[in-house]
Design a protein around this motif. Structure first.
Motif, PDB file in Angstrom:
ATOM      1  N   SER A 245     -32.951 -46.598 -39.438  1.00 27.63           N
ATOM      2  CA  SER A 245     -34.210 -47.330 -39.607  1.00 27.63           C
ATOM      3  C   SER A 245     -34.190 -48.644 -38.833  1.00 27.63           C
ATOM      4  O   SER A 245     -35.225 -49.096 -38.331  1.00 27.63           O
ATOM      5  CB  SER A 245     -34.466 -47.606 -41.094  1.00 27.63           C
ATOM      6  OG  SER A 245     -34.628 -46.399 -41.813  1.00 27.63           O
ATOM      7  N   GLU A 248     -35.167 -47.847 -35.415  1.00 24.73           N
ATOM      8  CA  GLU A 248     -36.611 -47.613 -35.347  1.00 24.73           C
ATOM      9  C   GLU A 248     -37.374 -48.935 -35.270  1.00 24.73           C
ATOM     10  O   GLU A 248     -38.366 -49.056 -34.542  1.00 24.73           O
ATOM     11  CB  GLU A 248     -37.076 -46.809 -36.570  1.00 24.73           C
ATOM     12  CG  GLU A 248     -36.635 -45.355 -36.570  1.00 24.73           C
ATOM     13  CD  GLU A 248     -37.204 -44.579 -35.399  1.00 24.73           C
ATOM     14  OE1 GLU A 248     -38.383 -44.810 -35.048  1.00 24.73           O
ATOM     15  OE2 GLU A 248     -36.474 -43.761 -34.818  1.00 24.73           O
ATOM     16  N   LYS A 251     -37.189 -50.236 -31.795  1.00 29.07           N
ATOM     17  CA  LYS A 251     -38.116 -49.495 -30.927  1.00 29.07           C
ATOM     18  C   LYS A 251     -39.535 -50.045 -31.044  1.00 29.07           C
ATOM     19  O   LYS A 251     -40.238 -50.234 -30.051  1.00 29.07           O
ATOM     20  CB  LYS A 251     -38.116 -48.010 -31.306  1.00 29.07           C
ATOM     21  CG  LYS A 251     -36.843 -47.260 -30.983  1.00 29.07           C
ATOM     22  CD  LYS A 251     -36.992 -45.803 -31.426  1.00 29.07           C
ATOM     23  CE  LYS A 251     -35.709 -45.022 -31.232  1.00 29.07           C
ATOM     24  NZ  LYS A 251     -35.849 -43.607 -31.679  1.00 29.07           N
ATOM     25  N   ASP A 257     -36.730 -47.276 -26.089  1.00 27.35           N
ATOM     26  CA  ASP A 257     -36.003 -46.254 -26.832  1.00 27.35           C
ATOM     27  C   ASP A 257     -34.609 -46.769 -27.183  1.00 27.35           C
ATOM     28  O   ASP A 257     -33.910 -47.335 -26.334  1.00 27.35           O
ATOM     29  CB  ASP A 257     -35.900 -44.978 -25.994  1.00 27.35           C
ATOM     30  CG  ASP A 257     -35.270 -43.841 -26.782  1.00 27.35           C
ATOM     31  OD1 ASP A 257     -35.645 -43.671 -27.959  1.00 27.35           O
ATOM     32  OD2 ASP A 257     -34.401 -43.136 -26.233  1.00 27.35           O
TER      33      ASP A 257
END
Length: 304
Positions: A245, A248, A251, A257
């Motif tokens: 997480s 994420e 990102k 990425d």
């Protein structure tokens, strides 16, 4: 004969002018009774035409007076007032959506005075917020709320649960199957909901709790960082956050990425504050915390 001076003086009053012309034509007709019968007939037709126009003119005046009479004006004002009320009602009950993309923040000021700061890749839907009524918003993503007190509850609804307050400052992060709620000022009620289970708790200032989509909820804990919620100050504040997480969040913040090459890192959880001015700065701090490394590749970064 027709007196031209009098004719122009009477032209401002159509009713008196019609009467004057009619009388004048009758005088002319009497003077020339000896003229050809066809001509007299034409004068008679003209006289009747003038009288008919006079009657029609009077009817038009009556019609216009009726249009602008007091009852008609009252009805028009009432209709206009109803139209304005309907427009206000529809605007209050229509759903307004606010969205942020990757790497974006946005401040939304609601009609009741509440201020909402949206984190990146988040969506806020606002339903009707009327004076004296309960207030409700739908959140997907993360937002910091500074709720204006007005004596009525303010509710934040997510896919995982509901946060209910009267007036306070708090942060809600709802991504995936979890919802994290931390209170900076005041007190909130947090409800974790599922079809089978519902769990409630009260959070006070300086407390944080994590809810799950199955209706379960951790026990409230003290917020261990003075920088909370962090992202409003350009920092990442993680509390028992899975490393996957964390990637994420990177990102969404930097729109790049971030991939884990070592899958065992997914099982790690992170608690701490990470400076997030640049992706390189954030990755350097994170990899040092977990004893890993990172490298830059085309299109993003790899942690190994």
């Amino acid at each position: 004969m027709i007196n031209l001076k009098r004719f122009f003086r009477l032209s401002k009053n159509s009713e008196r002018l019609d009467k004057y012309l009619s009388t004048s034509l009758k005088i002319i007709a009497n003077r020339y009774r000896s003229i050809d019968p066809d001509t007299r007939l034409q004068w008679q037709k003209l006289s009747r035409k003038i009288e008919e126009e006079s009657v029609l003119g009077t009817e038009r005046q009556v019609s216009l007076k009726g249009l602008f009479s007091k009852p008609a004006v009252s009805v028009a004002v009432a209709c206009l007032l109803l139209l304005v009320i309907a427009m206000i009602w529809l605007s209050n009950f229509s759903v307004k959506s606010y969205m942020t993309g990757k790497g974006e923040h946005s401040i939304v000021r609601l009609t009741d005075g509440t201020e909402v700061t949206l984190n990146c890749a988040s969506k806020l839907e606002v339903t009707g917020i009327l004076p004296g009524k309960s207030r409700k918003v739908l959140l997907a993503g993360e937002a910091f709320f500074n709720v204006k007190k007005n004596g009525k509850p303010f509710m934040v609804v997510t896919d995982v649960g509901v946060v209910k307050v009267l007036g306070t400052k708090f942060n809600v992060r709802a991504r995936g199957n979890k919802m994290e709620v931390g209170v900076v000022e005041g007190q909130v009620e947090v409800v974790a909901k599922s079809k089978e289970k519902e769990t409630k708790t009260l959070l006070s200032a300086g407390e944080i709790v994590i809810c799950r989509k199955d209706g379960c909820m951790d026990l409230p804990k003290p917020i261990p960082f003075s920088e909370y919620p962090g992202w409003t100050q350009g920092k990442f504040v993680f509390y028992k956050t899975e490393f996957l997480s964390v990637c994420e969040e990177l990102k969404l913040k930097f729109d790049v990425d971030v991939r884990l090459e070592n899958l065992r890192l997914q099982e790690l959880t992170i608690t701490g504050v990470v400076n997030g001015k640049t992706i390189e700065e954030a990755l350097t701090t994170l990899t040092q915390l977990i004893g890993a490394k990172y490298r830059h590749e085309a299109g993003g970064f790899v942690i190994y």
